[in-house]
Design a protein around this motif. Structure first.
Motif, PDB file in Angstrom:
ATOM      1  N   THR A  72      -6.093  -0.374  11.503  1.00 30.88           N
ATOM      2  CA  THR A  72      -6.799  -1.178  11.405  1.00 30.88           C
ATOM      3  C   THR A  72      -5.716  -2.577  11.257  1.00 30.88           C
ATOM      4  OG1 THR A  72      -8.358   0.674  10.158  1.00 30.88           O
ATOM      5  CG2 THR A  72      -9.294  -2.321   9.921  1.00 30.88           C
ATOM      6  N   ARG A  73      -5.273  -2.128  10.758  1.00 31.96           N
ATOM      7  CA  ARG A  73      -4.505  -3.717   9.812  1.00 31.96           C
ATOM      8  C   ARG A  73      -4.214  -4.394  11.346  1.00 31.96           C
ATOM      9  NH1 ARG A  73      -3.957  -1.496   4.739  1.00 31.96           N
ATOM     10  NH2 ARG A  73      -1.580  -1.197   5.613  1.00 31.96           N
ATOM     11  N   ASP A  76      -5.338   3.413   7.801  1.00 32.62           N
ATOM     12  CA  ASP A  76      -4.954   1.786   7.210  1.00 32.62           C
ATOM     13  C   ASP A  76      -3.806  -0.116   8.576  1.00 32.62           C
ATOM     14  OD1 ASP A  76      -7.259   1.995   5.411  1.00 32.62           O
ATOM     15  OD2 ASP A  76      -5.758   3.182   3.487  1.00 32.62           O
ATOM     16  N   GLN A 134       1.038  -1.336   0.278  1.00 26.58           N
ATOM     17  CA  GLN A 134      -0.040   0.390   0.109  1.00 26.58           C
ATOM     18  C   GLN A 134       0.763   1.207   0.105  1.00 26.58           C
ATOM     19  OE1 GLN A 134      -2.735   0.504   3.146  1.00 26.58           O
ATOM     20  NE2 GLN A 134      -3.920   2.014   1.443  1.00 26.58           N
ATOM     21  N   ASN A 157      -4.568   8.909   5.356  1.00 25.48           N
ATOM     22  CA  ASN A 157      -5.365   7.568   5.002  1.00 25.48           C
ATOM     23  C   ASN A 157      -4.104   6.034   5.144  1.00 25.48           C
ATOM     24  OD1 ASN A 157      -7.332   9.268   4.093  1.00 25.48           O
ATOM     25  ND2 ASN A 157      -7.148   9.373   2.690  1.00 25.48           N
TER      26      ASN A 157
END
Length: 457
Positions: free
Chosen positions: A443-444, A440, A373, A436
């Motif tokens: 969250t991971r 992320d 990412q 962003n």
């Protein structure tokens, strides 16, 4: 102007020992921490355009100059028609445009290739959370497919790196040619200044001699006028009756008058000859002074031209040096992407395939997502900012090179504003995307905690 050494960035060569879940947080911090300043490479892109504008400004404001006879010792390899600085600069602008165009296209492809990696890995991990017995075959198939995409992306990044590296070599060649030209123009300037000094030194005694001749001319004119008046007076002289008594007396008087008349005539002729001789001398001195003045004027004009060339080359060399540095940074930028793909992403993929430990395997899978990412984010940012702002600005360079001073500055001001707008937009975009990405990552990391609880209830 040697290429700068690539800075040591933690994100450019991830530590190969990150395998445990406890290390994922540290890796995420390294990727997103203050030292992971990958965006500084992107922020240099608008500066590249501004530097090109500065080089164009030199040729428009100060004029073009020849560098044809100033090739590097190995000759010209990158320039087809190295007649002048302006002609070479046109080729530089074209090369920079090509490099950024290729960078934009390949970065967009890299972004596209890696776009679905996080989603695929998330689905894979979701399936693992639901049924750990199904994870191995699915994981292997998915990750092997990702490894192929990574290799393709690495090839794309290396292609752009080679393009910017070639552009850097071309700039190095032009820099050396300009360096040679500056030294040659300096030598010409030194010779011209010596010639000018010599002409000025000769003018001083010549001017004094000219002044003396003109003063002598005025004196000779007075002498000529006096001699003329005496001659006229002698011509008009008539003896009186008393003076002419007796034949013998008349004869003596006439002889004396004739002698005086001849003497006055000789004096007049002598005065006229002296005046003519001095006039010829003045004429010669005037011609000599005119030649010296022409030499001074020619040398002064040559001195101004050569000083202008040297000044332009000094500015051009500085701008070329800075532009070369930006080109090196672009090489480092795509090398960074290649390193992330090779040393980080590929390694995490291999570790994920080879790991026998369930938690370690999941940890490596999430690390793979993080790196993928990040590379996708960097590539997308580059492609977006180049497409939206820089390509249009770069396309203006050829038009600017054809402008004269009267219309140049308006368009140059527009170019400068465009570079500033691109810089501001890039800063905002990077901030948004990094935010962003950080969310992320969080969250991971939460998902990893859930996996840990599932595997170790």
């Amino acid at each position: 102007m040697a290429a700068e050494e690539e800075p040591s960035h933690t994100m450019m060569k991830s530590e190969l020992s990150y395998a445990e879940e406890s290390k994922v947080r540290e890796e995420a911090e390294l990727l997103m921490g203050p030292e992971a300043d990958w965006e500084k490479f992107l922020l240099l892109a608008p500066i590249t355009v501004a530097l090109l504008g500065q080089l164009v400004c030199i040729t428009v404001e100060k004029g073009d100059f020849s560098i044809h006879g100033n090739a590097p010792s190995s000759g010209y390899k990158y320039f087809r028609e190295p007649e002048s600085f302006k002609v070479c600069l046109k080729e530089v602008c074209d090369r920079v445009w090509d490099a950024f165009q290729l960078g934009m296209d390949n970065a967009a492809l890299i972004s596209l290739q890696l776009k679905n990696v996080p989603k695929k890995m998330a689905n894979l991990m979701q399936g693992f959370l639901q049924d750990a017995n199904l994870r191995k075959d699915q994981l292997v198939a998915q990750i092997e497919g990702m490894q192929e995409k990574v290799d393709e992306c690495k090839t794309l990044a290396k292609e752009v790196r080679a393009k910017f590296s070639e552009q850097g070599d071309a700039l190095q060649e032009l820099y050396q040619a300009c360096l040679n030209a500056r030294e040659d123009y300096k030598k010409e300037l030194e010779t011209m200044q010596k010639e000018l000094e010599g002409a000025r030194i000769q003018m001083e005694p010549a001017k004094c001699e000219q002044n003396r001749a003109e003063l002598t001319h005025a004196q000779l004119e007075d002498q000529e006028q006096a001699a003329f008046e005496e001659f006229v007076k002698a011509v008009k002289y008539k003896p009186s009756i008393l003076d002419a008594l007796g034949a013998k007396g008349e004869t003596q008087l006439m002889e004396k008058h004739t002698a005086k008349l001849e003497k006055n005539q000789e004096m007049l002729v002598g005065a006229q000859q002296d005046k003519e001789s001095n006039y010829q001398r003045i004429k010669h001195l005037n011609e000599e002074m005119a030649e010296l003045q022409c030499a001074v004027n020619r040398c002064e004009l040559g001195e101004r031209d050569l000083e202008g060339y040297v000044s332009s080359l000094e500015e051009g060399l500085e701008a070329l040096r800075n532009l070369h540095q930006q080109c090196v940074k672009m090489v480092q930028f795509f090398q960074m992407i290649s390193n992330l793909l090779d040393f980080s992403l590929n390694w995490h993929i291999r570790e994920c395939l080879d790991s026998a430990n369930d938690l370690q395997q999941v940890t490596q899978a999430f690390s793979t997502v993080s790196v993928a990412q990040l590379v996708q984010l960097i590539s997308q940012t580059y492609a977006t900012i180049v497409e939206r702002y820089l390509m249009e600005l770069l396309s203006q360079m050829g038009r600017l090179l054809g402008k004269d001073c009267s219309s140049f500055h308006t368009e140059k001001a527009q170019l400068d504003r465009g570079c500033e707008d691109a810089q501001e937009a890039l800063t905002r975009l990077v901030g948004e995307l990094k935010g962003n990405f950080q969310r992320d990552l969080s969250t991971r990391l939460e998902t990893i905690e859930k996996v840990k609880l599932k595997l170790n209830p």
